[in-house]
Design a protein around this motif. Structure first.
Motif, mmCIF file in Angstrom:
data_model
loop_
_atom_site.group_PDB
_atom_site.id
_atom_site.type_symbol
_atom_site.label_atom_id
_atom_site.label_comp_id
_atom_site.label_asym_id
_atom_site.label_seq_id
_atom_site.Cartn_x
_atom_site.Cartn_y
_atom_site.Cartn_z
ATOM 1 N N GLU A 66 0.836 -1.210 0.000
ATOM 2 C CA GLU A 66 0.000 0.000 0.000
ATOM 3 C C GLU A 66 0.866 1.254 0.000
ATOM 4 O OE1 GLU A 66 -2.531 -0.538 3.391
ATOM 5 O OE2 GLU A 66 -3.800 -2.007 2.365
ATOM 6 N N ASN A 69 2.261 1.710 -3.469
ATOM 7 C CA ASN A 69 1.226 2.243 -4.357
ATOM 8 C C ASN A 69 1.007 3.730 -4.107
ATOM 9 O OD1 ASN A 69 0.802 -0.198 -5.648
ATOM 10 N ND2 ASN A 69 -0.814 -0.827 -4.242
ATOM 11 N N LYS A 70 1.017 4.122 -2.840
ATOM 12 C CA LYS A 70 0.847 5.536 -2.484
ATOM 13 C C LYS A 70 1.954 6.390 -3.110
ATOM 14 C CE LYS A 70 1.466 8.393 1.538
ATOM 15 N NZ LYS A 70 1.765 8.390 2.962
ATOM 16 N N TYR A 71 3.201 5.916 -2.991
ATOM 17 C CA TYR A 71 4.316 6.682 -3.560
ATOM 18 C C TYR A 71 4.276 6.676 -5.089
ATOM 19 C CZ TYR A 71 6.470 7.312 1.007
ATOM 20 O OH TYR A 71 6.729 7.689 2.296
ATOM 21 N N GLU A 72 3.847 5.568 -5.674
ATOM 22 C CA GLU A 72 3.732 5.528 -7.137
ATOM 23 C C GLU A 72 2.699 6.534 -7.625
ATOM 24 O OE1 GLU A 72 2.927 1.455 -8.165
ATOM 25 O OE2 GLU A 72 5.049 0.904 -8.112
ATOM 26 N N GLU A 73 1.547 6.587 -6.950
ATOM 27 C CA GLU A 73 0.504 7.543 -7.328
ATOM 28 C C GLU A 73 0.988 8.976 -7.133
ATOM 29 O OE1 GLU A 73 -2.391 6.873 -8.840
ATOM 30 O OE2 GLU A 73 -1.737 4.782 -8.851
ATOM 31 N N ALA A 74 1.674 9.224 -6.029
ATOM 32 C CA ALA A 74 2.195 10.570 -5.773
ATOM 33 C C ALA A 74 3.237 10.946 -6.813
ATOM 34 C CB ALA A 74 2.786 10.640 -4.373
ATOM 35 N N THR A 75 4.052 9.974 -7.221
ATOM 36 C CA THR A 75 5.065 10.226 -8.254
ATOM 37 C C THR A 75 4.408 10.555 -9.587
ATOM 38 O OG1 THR A 75 6.583 8.700 -7.146
ATOM 39 C CG2 THR A 75 7.077 9.256 -9.425
ATOM 40 N N LYS A 76 3.396 9.762 -9.946
ATOM 41 C CA LYS A 76 2.675 10.025 -11.203
ATOM 42 C C LYS A 76 2.029 11.407 -11.190
ATOM 43 C CE LYS A 76 1.633 5.164 -12.126
ATOM 44 N NZ LYS A 76 0.591 4.136 -12.157
ATOM 45 N N ALA A 77 1.428 11.772 -10.051
ATOM 46 C CA ALA A 77 0.787 13.085 -9.945
ATOM 47 C C ALA A 77 1.821 14.198 -10.071
ATOM 48 C CB ALA A 77 0.034 13.193 -8.625
ATOM 49 N N LYS A 94 10.082 5.773 -2.078
ATOM 50 C CA LYS A 94 9.581 4.440 -2.453
ATOM 51 C C LYS A 94 10.696 3.406 -2.351
ATOM 52 C CE LYS A 94 7.887 1.839 -6.358
ATOM 53 N NZ LYS A 94 7.637 1.833 -7.784
#
Length: 96
Positions: A66, A69-77, A94
């Motif tokens: 989790e 995933n949080k860091y991946e989403e933050a990176t994408k944003a 991450k």
């Protein structure tokens, strides 16, 4: 040497005979059953500890996934906002 061996054999035979007279087969079986029950109880405890450890590891794995995933989403944003410093920061977090 032969005399000592014979003496040893005689003493062992006499000792076994005395023990055989006092040995109760039912008591011996009960003792054996008690020991097996103790082994079974210990095995059950070890299994329970193992299962608890596996559950703990699974929970930790889920929490880490989790977090990833949080860091991946933050990176994408951050990438979409063209904020490279934040994106790099999230990637570094991450990785650690």
């Amino acid at each position: 040497m032969s005399f000592i061996k014979r003496l040893k054999n005689v003493i062992e035979a006499k000792a076994n005979k005395v023990l055989d007279k006092h040995e109760d087969p039912i008591e011996m079986l009960e003792l054996s059953i008690k020991k097996k029950e103790e082994l079974l109880t210990n095995a059950k405890k070890q299994c329970a500890n193992f299962i608890a450890t596996v559950d703990s590891i699974r929970d930790e794995k889920k929490a880490l996934e989790e977090k990833i995933n949080k860091y991946e989403e933050a990176t994408k944003a951050a990438i979409l906002k063209e904020d490279t410093e934040k994106a790099q920061s999230f990637v570094k977090q991450k990785l650690f």
